[in-house]
Design a protein around this motif. Structure first.
Motif, PDB file in Angstrom:
ATOM      1  N   GLN A   1       0.840  -1.258   0.158  1.00 47.41           N
ATOM      2  CA  GLN A   1      -0.102  -0.066  -0.040  1.00 47.41           C
ATOM      3  C   GLN A   1       0.760   1.177   0.115  1.00 47.41           C
ATOM      4  OE1 GLN A   1      -2.490   0.317   3.427  1.00 47.41           O
ATOM      5  NE2 GLN A   1      -3.592   2.103   2.649  1.00 47.41           N
ATOM      6  N   VAL A   2       0.720   2.061  -0.956  1.00 45.18           N
ATOM      7  CA  VAL A   2       1.367   3.184  -1.104  1.00 45.18           C
ATOM      8  C   VAL A   2       0.995   4.433  -0.315  1.00 45.18           C
ATOM      9  CG1 VAL A   2       2.236   5.144  -2.568  1.00 45.18           C
ATOM     10  CG2 VAL A   2       2.039   2.853  -3.357  1.00 45.18           C
ATOM     11  N   GLN A   3       1.798   5.129   0.574  1.00 47.31           N
ATOM     12  CA  GLN A   3       1.403   5.920   1.602  1.00 47.31           C
ATOM     13  C   GLN A   3       2.247   7.325   1.444  1.00 47.31           C
ATOM     14  OE1 GLN A   3       0.779   4.194   5.575  1.00 47.31           O
ATOM     15  NE2 GLN A   3      -1.460   4.794   5.287  1.00 47.31           N
ATOM     16  N   LEU A   4       2.002   8.215   1.410  1.00 45.41           N
ATOM     17  CA  LEU A   4       2.464   9.492   1.806  1.00 45.41           C
ATOM     18  C   LEU A   4       1.868  10.326   2.969  1.00 45.41           C
ATOM     19  CD1 LEU A   4       2.300  11.125  -2.079  1.00 45.41           C
ATOM     20  CD2 LEU A   4       4.017   9.728  -0.888  1.00 45.41           C
ATOM     21  N   VAL A   5       2.854  10.521   3.933  1.00 49.50           N
ATOM     22  CA  VAL A   5       2.223  11.116   5.383  1.00 49.50           C
ATOM     23  C   VAL A   5       3.220  12.462   5.269  1.00 49.50           C
ATOM     24  CG1 VAL A   5       2.536  10.554   7.749  1.00 49.50           C
ATOM     25  CG2 VAL A   5       1.763   8.899   6.275  1.00 49.50           C
ATOM     26  N   GLU A   6       2.251  13.281   5.504  1.00 45.36           N
ATOM     27  CA  GLU A   6       3.065  14.696   5.854  1.00 45.36           C
ATOM     28  C   GLU A   6       3.062  14.932   7.269  1.00 45.36           C
ATOM     29  OE1 GLU A   6       0.152  15.547   2.393  1.00 45.36           O
ATOM     30  OE2 GLU A   6       0.296  14.373   4.112  1.00 45.36           O
ATOM     31  N   SER A   7       3.997  15.847   7.739  1.00 41.23           N
ATOM     32  CA  SER A   7       4.351  16.229   9.167  1.00 41.23           C
ATOM     33  C   SER A   7       4.893  17.644   9.143  1.00 41.23           C
ATOM     34  CB  SER A   7       5.108  15.175   9.978  1.00 41.23           C
ATOM     35  OG  SER A   7       6.264  15.032   9.324  1.00 41.23           O
ATOM     36  N   GLY A   8       4.955  18.132  10.117  1.00 42.50           N
ATOM     37  CA  GLY A   8       5.729  19.339  10.265  1.00 42.50           C
ATOM     38  C   GLY A   8       4.984  20.788  10.302  1.00 42.50           C
ATOM     39  N   LEU A  18       8.743  27.167   9.069  1.00 45.10           N
ATOM     40  CA  LEU A  18       8.481  25.680   9.560  1.00 45.10           C
ATOM     41  C   LEU A  18       9.110  24.809   8.414  1.00 45.10           C
ATOM     42  CD1 LEU A  18       4.684  25.882  10.328  1.00 45.10           C
ATOM     43  CD2 LEU A  18       6.419  25.323  11.684  1.00 45.10           C
ATOM     44  N   ARG A  19       9.170  23.531   8.694  1.00 41.23           N
ATOM     45  CA  ARG A  19       9.768  22.552   7.724  1.00 41.23           C
ATOM     46  C   ARG A  19       8.912  21.441   7.795  1.00 41.23           C
ATOM     47  NH1 ARG A  19      14.724  18.326   7.726  1.00 41.23           N
ATOM     48  NH2 ARG A  19      15.501  18.527   6.026  1.00 41.23           N
ATOM     49  N   LEU A  20       8.319  21.241   6.589  1.00 41.00           N
ATOM     50  CA  LEU A  20       7.468  20.013   6.427  1.00 41.00           C
ATOM     51  C   LEU A  20       8.009  19.366   5.959  1.00 41.00           C
ATOM     52  CD1 LEU A  20       4.381  21.912   4.723  1.00 41.00           C
ATOM     53  CD2 LEU A  20       4.707  21.797   6.934  1.00 41.00           C
ATOM     54  N   SER A  21       7.472  17.752   5.977  1.00 39.29           N
ATOM     55  CA  SER A  21       8.301  16.488   5.522  1.00 39.29           C
ATOM     56  C   SER A  21       6.945  15.892   5.161  1.00 39.29           C
ATOM     57  CB  SER A  21       9.043  15.767   6.643  1.00 39.29           C
ATOM     58  OG  SER A  21      10.060  16.492   7.265  1.00 39.29           O
ATOM     59  N   CYS A  22       7.327  14.825   4.084  1.00 34.60           N
ATOM     60  CA  CYS A  22       6.535  14.121   3.415  1.00 34.60           C
ATOM     61  C   CYS A  22       7.323  12.671   3.351  1.00 34.60           C
ATOM     62  CB  CYS A  22       6.065  14.401   1.995  1.00 34.60           C
ATOM     63  SG  CYS A  22       5.179  13.063   1.173  1.00 34.60           S
ATOM     64  N   ALA A  23       7.075  11.797   4.005  1.00 34.05           N
ATOM     65  CA  ALA A  23       7.465  10.403   3.980  1.00 34.05           C
ATOM     66  C   ALA A  23       6.735   9.544   3.290  1.00 34.05           C
ATOM     67  CB  ALA A  23       7.532   9.803   5.530  1.00 34.05           C
ATOM     68  N   ALA A  24       7.394   8.953   2.006  1.00 34.97           N
ATOM     69  CA  ALA A  24       6.604   7.907   1.320  1.00 34.97           C
ATOM     70  C   ALA A  24       6.943   6.397   1.658  1.00 34.97           C
ATOM     71  CB  ALA A  24       7.099   8.121  -0.070  1.00 34.97           C
ATOM     72  N   SER A  25       6.115   5.706   1.468  1.00 32.08           N
ATOM     73  CA  SER A  25       6.216   4.217   1.770  1.00 32.08           C
ATOM     74  C   SER A  25       5.314   3.372   0.823  1.00 32.08           C
ATOM     75  CB  SER A  25       5.630   3.971   2.897  1.00 32.08           C
ATOM     76  OG  SER A  25       4.350   4.241   3.292  1.00 32.08           O
ATOM     77  N   GLY A  26       5.760   2.302   0.750  1.00 33.20           N
ATOM     78  CA  GLY A  26       5.046   1.378  -0.354  1.00 33.20           C
ATOM     79  C   GLY A  26       5.715   1.208  -1.799  1.00 33.20           C
ATOM     80  N   ARG A  27       6.525   2.286  -2.061  1.00 35.41           N
ATOM     81  CA  ARG A  27       7.049   2.170  -3.222  1.00 35.41           C
ATOM     82  C   ARG A  27       8.139   3.579  -3.156  1.00 35.41           C
ATOM     83  NH1 ARG A  27       4.872   4.214  -8.850  1.00 35.41           N
ATOM     84  NH2 ARG A  27       7.349   5.030  -8.641  1.00 35.41           N
ATOM     85  N   ALA A  91      -2.643  27.615   5.294  1.00 34.09           N
ATOM     86  CA  ALA A  91      -3.461  26.360   4.415  1.00 34.09           C
ATOM     87  C   ALA A  91      -3.194  25.134   4.958  1.00 34.09           C
ATOM     88  CB  ALA A  91      -2.816  26.707   2.924  1.00 34.09           C
ATOM     89  N   ILE A  92      -3.935  23.980   4.457  1.00 34.99           N
ATOM     90  CA  ILE A  92      -3.459  22.640   4.554  1.00 34.99           C
ATOM     91  C   ILE A  92      -2.502  22.227   3.479  1.00 34.99           C
ATOM     92  CG2 ILE A  92      -4.258  20.493   4.800  1.00 34.99           C
ATOM     93  CD1 ILE A  92      -6.966  21.407   5.864  1.00 34.99           C
ATOM     94  N   TYR A  93      -1.151  21.927   3.881  1.00 33.51           N
ATOM     95  CA  TYR A  93      -0.234  21.549   2.703  1.00 33.51           C
ATOM     96  C   TYR A  93      -0.222  20.128   2.271  1.00 33.51           C
ATOM     97  CZ  TYR A  93       1.520  26.164   3.021  1.00 33.51           C
ATOM     98  OH  TYR A  93       1.746  27.701   2.853  1.00 33.51           O
ATOM     99  N   TYR A  94      -0.360  19.674   1.235  1.00 32.08           N
ATOM    100  CA  TYR A  94      -0.455  18.408   0.477  1.00 32.08           C
ATOM    101  C   TYR A  94       0.703  18.100   0.023  1.00 32.08           C
ATOM    102  CZ  TYR A  94      -5.348  18.774   1.701  1.00 32.08           C
ATOM    103  OH  TYR A  94      -6.885  19.008   2.375  1.00 32.08           O
ATOM    104  N   CYS A  95       1.476  16.623   0.155  1.00 30.03           N
ATOM    105  CA  CYS A  95       2.347  16.277  -0.693  1.00 30.03           C
ATOM    106  C   CYS A  95       1.736  15.279  -1.808  1.00 30.03           C
ATOM    107  CB  CYS A  95       3.189  15.183   0.317  1.00 30.03           C
ATOM    108  SG  CYS A  95       4.500  14.309  -0.506  1.00 30.03           S
ATOM    109  N   ASN A  96       2.186  15.564  -2.985  1.00 25.86           N
ATOM    110  CA  ASN A  96       1.828  14.706  -4.144  1.00 25.86           C
ATOM    111  C   ASN A  96       3.167  14.057  -4.940  1.00 25.86           C
ATOM    112  OD1 ASN A  96       1.684  15.330  -7.405  1.00 25.86           O
ATOM    113  ND2 ASN A  96      -0.008  14.174  -6.593  1.00 25.86           N
ATOM    114  N   ALA A  97       2.872  12.871  -5.261  1.00 24.36           N
ATOM    115  CA  ALA A  97       3.661  12.094  -6.295  1.00 24.36           C
ATOM    116  C   ALA A  97       2.989  11.390  -7.245  1.00 24.36           C
ATOM    117  CB  ALA A  97       4.600  11.195  -5.623  1.00 24.36           C
ATOM    118  N   TYR A 100      -0.570   9.836  -6.157  1.00 24.07           N
ATOM    119  CA  TYR A 100      -0.846   9.727  -4.727  1.00 24.07           C
ATOM    120  C   TYR A 100      -0.730  11.114  -4.096  1.00 24.07           C
ATOM    121  CZ  TYR A 100       0.465   4.910  -5.961  1.00 24.07           C
ATOM    122  OH  TYR A 100       0.680   3.547  -6.753  1.00 24.07           O
ATOM    123  N   TRP A 101      -1.558  11.256  -2.939  1.00 26.13           N
ATOM    124  CA  TRP A 101      -1.615  12.359  -2.169  1.00 26.13           C
ATOM    125  C   TRP A 101      -1.623  12.062  -0.674  1.00 26.13           C
ATOM    126  CZ3 TRP A 101      -2.122  17.335  -4.058  1.00 26.13           C
ATOM    127  CH2 TRP A 101      -2.228  17.408  -5.444  1.00 26.13           C
ATOM    128  N   GLY A 102      -0.912  12.898   0.206  1.00 29.22           N
ATOM    129  CA  GLY A 102      -0.955  12.588   1.105  1.00 29.22           C
ATOM    130  C   GLY A 102      -2.094  13.098   1.923  1.00 29.22           C
TER     131      GLY A 102
END
Length: 111
Positions: A1-8, A18-27, A91-97, A100-102
């Motif tokens: 399962q592919v996931q993108l998880v934002e934090s920060g 601020l420093r945002l992070s987006c951790a990807a898993s599953g691929r 705003a709400i900040y989203y990661c994209n690849a 896939y979206w966080g």
């Protein structure tokens, strides 16, 4: 399962950082563009920055010189360093690849 998880995300005063992070898993996404988008209250989601897989970067005009996008392919993680924050960056900040979206991380900048 592919996931993108934002934090920060969080609450910060104008001028802060601020420093945002987006951790990807599953691929892995080392061969894909990855980007940050944001959605302010009552507005549509908009592009903020993109990190091309060949090393190029592009930014929304209003964040140029204040935000820096980077990626660590070894950690499968995307970052967004945000300096000199303004209330209009709230705003709400989203990661994209690819497709896939966080789930998003909230950034609130107080004046």
């Amino acid at each position: 399962q592919v996931q993108l998880v934002e934090s920060g995300g969080g609450l910060v005063q104008a001028g802060g950082s601020l420093r945002l992070s987006c951790a990807a898993s599953g691929r892995t996404f080392s061969s894909a563009n990855m980007g940050w988008y944001r959605q302010a209250p009552g507005k549509e989601r908009e592009f903020v920055a993109i990190s091309g897989y060949l090393g190029s970067t592009y930014y929304l005009e209003s964040v140029k010189g204040r935000f820096t996008i980077s990626r660590d392919n070894a950690k499968n993680t995307l970052y967004l360093q945000m300096n000199s924050l303004k209330p209009e960056d709230t705003a709400i900040y989203y990661c994209n690849a690819l497709e896939y979206w966080g789930q998003g991380t909230r950034v609130t900048v107080s004046s």
